[in-house]
Design an enzyme around this catalytic site. Structure first.
Site, PDB file in Angstrom:
ATOM      1  N   SER A 234      -6.261  41.616  14.981  1.00  0.00           N
ATOM      2  CA  SER A 234      -6.942  41.277  16.233  1.00  0.00           C
ATOM      3  C   SER A 234      -6.010  40.594  17.235  1.00  0.00           C
ATOM      4  O   SER A 234      -6.096  40.853  18.440  1.00  0.00           O
ATOM      5  CB  SER A 234      -8.143  40.368  15.955  1.00  0.00           C
ATOM      6  OG  SER A 234      -9.185  41.079  15.343  1.00  0.00           O
TER       7      SER A 234
ATOM      8  N   SER B 212      -9.726  36.271  11.677  1.00  0.00           N
ATOM      9  CA  SER B 212      -9.778  37.406  12.597  1.00  0.00           C
ATOM     10  C   SER B 212      -9.931  38.698  11.816  1.00  0.00           C
ATOM     11  O   SER B 212      -9.547  38.792  10.650  1.00  0.00           O
ATOM     12  CB  SER B 212      -8.489  37.480  13.416  1.00  0.00           C
ATOM     13  OG  SER B 212      -7.411  37.930  12.605  1.00  0.00           O
ATOM     14  N   ASP B 213     -10.510  39.709  12.468  1.00  0.00           N
ATOM     15  CA  ASP B 213     -10.420  41.044  11.907  1.00  0.00           C
ATOM     16  C   ASP B 213      -8.937  41.437  11.953  1.00  0.00           C
ATOM     17  O   ASP B 213      -8.170  40.943  12.788  1.00  0.00           O
ATOM     18  CB  ASP B 213     -11.270  42.021  12.720  1.00  0.00           C
ATOM     19  CG  ASP B 213     -11.678  43.238  11.912  1.00  0.00           C
ATOM     20  OD1 ASP B 213     -11.070  43.475  10.859  1.00  0.00           O
ATOM     21  OD2 ASP B 213     -12.600  43.954  12.335  1.00  0.00           O
ATOM     22  N   CYS B 214      -8.533  42.306  11.041  1.00  0.00           N
ATOM     23  CA  CYS B 214      -7.092  42.552  10.854  1.00  0.00           C
ATOM     24  C   CYS B 214      -6.432  43.088  12.127  1.00  0.00           C
ATOM     25  O   CYS B 214      -6.931  44.030  12.748  1.00  0.00           O
ATOM     26  CB  CYS B 214      -6.877  43.508   9.697  1.00  0.00           C
ATOM     27  SG  CYS B 214      -7.354  42.789   8.115  1.00  0.00           S
TER      28      CYS B 214
END
Length: 533
Positions: free
Chosen positions: A60, A56-58
């Site tokens: 998320s 995941s993007d941080c």
């Protein structure tokens, strides 16, 4: 999705065999991408066969729960993501809530084990478990390796290759160091350091600002004009006076992290504050050539400068990194022949006023005046277009090999043998045997450097498909970068897969190969290709 957003990622997975794909914060059709099993398990790992892990993007998952309110509990957010196919969450949300998700029965250990396996398999491929890291091929790399002479030169070369020359009137660039006795360097970005590295950056070895880079060749006189890029107040009188006394002027303007970075979007495409007035008045007062350097991440509406004869050259340098000043000077004084091209279209300010931030549709809508997005669908006025960029030399193209017709073989029972069809499915035997038993054909172009300078050149191959299924007006098929000395020529070859490269996406998301005339073009060179059954 299949038409615009997914193809670059698909290419990274299927063609480049990347080890990881990151899902983003946003929702698509009401579902967070990091909790979408159709996207993560169905498309990325299923259709594309990702051999690696999905991260995941941080934050998320925290955003999914806290900001989007997609789940009732943090544990449910973790469970939904794991079950969708997420293997790793950047930051600590999974660490804090995964055990609760398992204990409450929202997710079983099998899903957890599957995620761990995908992560550990990638670590194994990287040699993480192969013993002492210092005995591995890259085990001794460290800070000492960052600032070597070779790597500092690499930073300079990367900046040079990224510079895009957009306008160059006869007699302007490149400057002759012997002819320029006095150089005025003006603008809020003329002597900056941090601005040049943007954000999401490492620690530079050292900075060379544009002013410092130019000073290695001539002795410039500097006037910032504005205290910063916001340019709420401008000392136009001092800047104009300096320009009037100099043999040439270099204006360095644009943006910085005060107006554009992650979580901070620009609200318009105009140069900030009084920058436009500064540029216009300096150019008006100048007695010699004026070079406008735009330092920014995105484009600006600089129509005023493009149409101003007093502004003799325009270049966009992006955020050029620690050696940006050296690279800018290399181009201005002709030590390097610019070869960059715009990675995006620069639109007029009027375009922004027609495109709501919340509307991500690519195709134009005549009913409400929506103009469409990107060079593929927007047919209106531009400041500069995707792919624009000129050099100090001249490259000519000549087509030497390309088919005029492609006949797709169909079974006798196929409905399109007896009725009119606009398109065919972009999969099947007719694709595999499209060109004499093969799926692809070749295009050969002879490219010649017809100028008096050595230079690099990127050959862009575009296609315009038939106007079916609201197809793009233009689409990039491929590109090839070459370097030629003056008067040298070479042959550039492109392989075009008929159904993969020339297909379009129909109204329900299926890939189709359009029947009829496809126009292939490289620069001003155009070639008609007819695809039929």
């Amino acid at each position: 999705m299949d038409d615009t957003f997914q193809p670059p990622f698909k290419s990274c997975v299927t063609d480049a065999n990347v080890a990881s794909v990151m899902c983003s914060y946003n929702q698509v059709n009401g579902k967070p991408t990091c909790a979408d099993p159709d996207l993560l398990s169905g498309v990325i790992r299923g259709q594309w066969k990702l051999n690696g892990y999905i991260v995941s993007d941080c934050d998320s998952l925290e955003v999914m729960y806290t900001n989007q309110h997609y789940t009732k509990t943090p544990a449910e957010a973790v469970a939904k993501s794991l079950l969708a196919g997420l293997d790793l969450n950047c930051e600590h949300f999974t660490d804090q809530h995964a055990m609760e998700a398992v204990k409450s029965g929202l997710v079983n250990e099998g899903a957890v084990n599957k995620a761990i396996s995908n992560n550990f398999a990638t670590l194994m491929r990287l040699g993480f478990f192969d013993g002492d890291p210092k005995k591995q091929p890259y085990g001794n790399l460290g800070p000492k390796d960052v600032c070597t002479v070779e790597h500092q030169e690499l930073a300079r070369e990367a900046a040079r290759q990224g510079i895009v020359l957009l306008k160059n009137s006869p007699g302007s660039l490149p400057f002759s160091p012997s002819a320029i006795k006095t150089l005025a360097v003006i603008g809020p970005n003329a002597n900056v350091t941090l601005t040049m590295i943007g954000n999401y950056n490492g620690i530079p070895c050292k900075y060379t600002t544009p002013l410092q880079g130019l000073a290695e060749t001539v002795s410039p006189t500097y006037q910032p004009g504005c205290s910063d890029v916001l340019c709420k107040e401008a000392d136009i009188g001092s800047a104009a006076a300096l320009a009037a006394s100099a043999d040439a002027v270099v204006l360095v303007v644009g943006a910085n992290q005060l107006i554009e970075w992650e979580d901070l979007d620009r609200v318009d495409l105009n140069l900030p504050g009084k920058q436009q007035e500064l540029v216009t008045q300096v150019a008006k007062a100048a007695k010699g050539p004026v070079v406008l350097v735009i330092m920014s991440g995105g484009g600006f509406d600089i129509t005023f400068a493009k149409n101003d004869d007093k502004i003799t050259s325009i270049m966009w340098v992006g955020y050029p990194g620690e050696a940006g000043g050296l690279a800018i000077a290399d181009v201005i004084f002709g030590r390097y022949n610019p070869c960059g091209h715009l990675p995006m279209t620069w639109y007029p300010q009027s375009y922004v006023e027609k495109v709501p931030m919340s509307n991500m549709n690519m195709r134009p809508d005549e009913s409400n005046g929506y103009p469409g997005r990107t060079y593929r669908f927007y047919a209106g006025e531009t400041v500069y277009a995707f792919g624009d960029g000129i050099t100090y030399t001249q490259f000519n193209h000549r087509l030497i090999k390309a088919p005029k017709h492609v006949s797709l073989p169909l079974d006798e029972s196929h409905r399109c043998r007896s009725s009119e069809c606009q398109s065919l499915d972009a999969i099947g035997p007719h694709c595999e045997n499209a060109v004499e038993g093969r799926s692809e054909f070749e295009i050969h172009l002879k490219v010649r450097n017809a100028g008096d300078r050595d230079g690099s050149h990127t050959v862009f191959l575009f296609t315009t498909p038939p106007a079916v299924h609201r197809s793009p007006i233009k689409h990039l098929l491929g590109f090839e970068k070459i370097r030629l000395v003056k008067n040298e020529e070479t042959v550039v070859r492109f392989k075009v897969n008929v159904c993969k490269d020339l297909s379009v996406v129909d109204e329900i998301g299926k890939r189709k190969i359009a029947l009829g005339e496809h126009l292939l073009h490289v620069g001003n060179l155009k070639h008609s290709l007819n695809i039929r059954v």
